[in-house]
Write a protein that holds these residues in place. Structure first.
Motif, short mmCIF file in Angstrom:
data_model
loop_
_atom_site.label_atom_id
_atom_site.label_comp_id
_atom_site.label_asym_id
_atom_site.label_seq_id
_atom_site.Cartn_x
_atom_site.Cartn_y
_atom_site.Cartn_z
N ILE A 181 -0.75 63.88 42.18
CA ILE A 181 -1.00 64.63 40.94
C ILE A 181 0.28 64.68 40.09
O ILE A 181 0.25 64.44 38.89
CB ILE A 181 -1.50 66.06 41.25
CG1 ILE A 181 -2.88 65.99 41.92
CG2 ILE A 181 -1.56 66.91 39.98
CD1 ILE A 181 -3.41 67.32 42.44
N ILE A 191 -9.46 64.73 34.85
CA ILE A 191 -8.15 64.71 34.20
C ILE A 191 -8.33 64.65 32.68
O ILE A 191 -7.69 65.39 31.93
CB ILE A 191 -7.30 63.52 34.72
CG1 ILE A 191 -6.94 63.72 36.19
CG2 ILE A 191 -6.04 63.34 33.88
CD1 ILE A 191 -6.42 62.46 36.88
N TYR A 239 -4.57 58.62 32.92
CA TYR A 239 -5.99 58.99 32.80
C TYR A 239 -6.26 60.16 31.84
O TYR A 239 -7.38 60.65 31.77
CB TYR A 239 -6.61 59.31 34.17
CG TYR A 239 -6.32 58.27 35.23
CD1 TYR A 239 -6.82 56.97 35.08
CD2 TYR A 239 -5.57 58.57 36.35
CE1 TYR A 239 -6.56 56.00 36.06
CE2 TYR A 239 -5.31 57.60 37.33
CZ TYR A 239 -5.81 56.32 37.16
OH TYR A 239 -5.56 55.37 38.12
N SER A 240 -5.25 60.61 31.11
CA SER A 240 -5.46 61.79 30.25
C SER A 240 -6.05 61.44 28.89
O SER A 240 -6.46 62.30 28.14
CB SER A 240 -4.16 62.57 30.09
OG SER A 240 -3.14 61.72 29.62
N ARG A 249 -10.82 60.81 37.36
CA ARG A 249 -10.38 60.37 36.03
C ARG A 249 -11.03 61.23 34.93
O ARG A 249 -10.36 61.64 33.99
CB ARG A 249 -10.71 58.88 35.81
CG ARG A 249 -9.88 57.95 36.66
CD ARG A 249 -9.99 56.50 36.19
NE ARG A 249 -11.34 56.00 36.07
CZ ARG A 249 -12.05 55.45 37.05
NH1 ARG A 249 -11.52 55.34 38.27
NH2 ARG A 249 -13.28 55.00 36.83
N ASP A 252 0.72 63.22 36.37
CA ASP A 252 1.16 64.11 35.29
C ASP A 252 2.39 63.53 34.58
O ASP A 252 2.45 63.49 33.36
CB ASP A 252 1.50 65.52 35.82
CG ASP A 252 0.25 66.31 36.19
OD1 ASP A 252 -0.88 65.85 35.85
OD2 ASP A 252 0.40 67.36 36.84
#
Length: 193
Positions: free
Chosen positions: A182, A167, A191-192, A164, A186
């Motif tokens: 992944i 990312i 978690y970005s 996390r 994306d």
């Protein structure tokens, strides 16, 4: 013949190769027939706000194991009261699948904390536990319990927290989790933030 199911409880927030290696080891190097990833909606010992959506976490588990026959994802705790306690889940599963025998899979860190769990003495009396090594932890006194089985599972110093944070920091997590997972993260922007 009774089918032996190993239950690997976790948040899988997100799932990574450490989880997959443990599950695959348990399904191949013990007498378990299958390993079920029991995706926990809420762990009584973890803060809820840090958890990703349970359906996203379930989907990532399914993506990671979709081509492996002896690994399955379970939503059993999604329908139980939260936070979910292991003993309640075990009793529910035994009622739902009386033809199967259930075993617990846990790390040495969890084994150390097991005496604090709800109905820990019942879990230890009625269920066998397969334990995988965790760096910096020791199975302690419970290593001698007749229902506790220490394994030689390869040690992985990889955590979902590390993924996390990676990312969030914009770093590559290739090889830490399957490419399909992944791609899913994306696409959803998980978690970005």
């Amino acid at each position: 013949m009774v089918q032996k199911i190993g239950l690997f409880f976790g948040s899988f927030n997100p799932i990574h190769i450490g989880h997959l290696i443990i599950a695959n080891y348990m399904a191949n190097y013990t007498d378990l027939d299958e390993v079920w990833f029991v995706v926990s909606p809420q762990n009584p010992f973890k803060e809820k706000k840090s958890l990703g959506n349970m359906y996203d976490r379930l989907e990532m588990v399914n993506l990671a194991i979709e081509e492996v026959d002896h690994l399955k994802a379970s939503t059993i705790e999604f329908s139980l009261p939260q936070p979910s306690y292991t003993i309640d889940t075990l009793i529910h599963l035994q009622e739902k699948f009386p033809e199967k025998a259930f075993y617990l899979i846990m790390g040495e860190d969890n084994l150390q904390g097991l005496p604090k769990w709800k109905n820990a003495e019942v879990i230890l009396r009625d269920y066998s536990i397969f334990v995988y090594p965790r760096p910096g932890y020791d199975a302690g006194e419970l290593r001698h319990h007749p229902n506790v089985h220490l394994t030689d599972t390869p040690v992985m110093e990889l955590s979902s927290t590390f993924l996390r944070q990676s990312i969030k920091d914009g770093k590559s997590i290739q090889f830490y989790t399957p490419d399909k997972v992944i791609a899913f993260m994306d696409k959803k922007g998980l978690y970005s933030i």
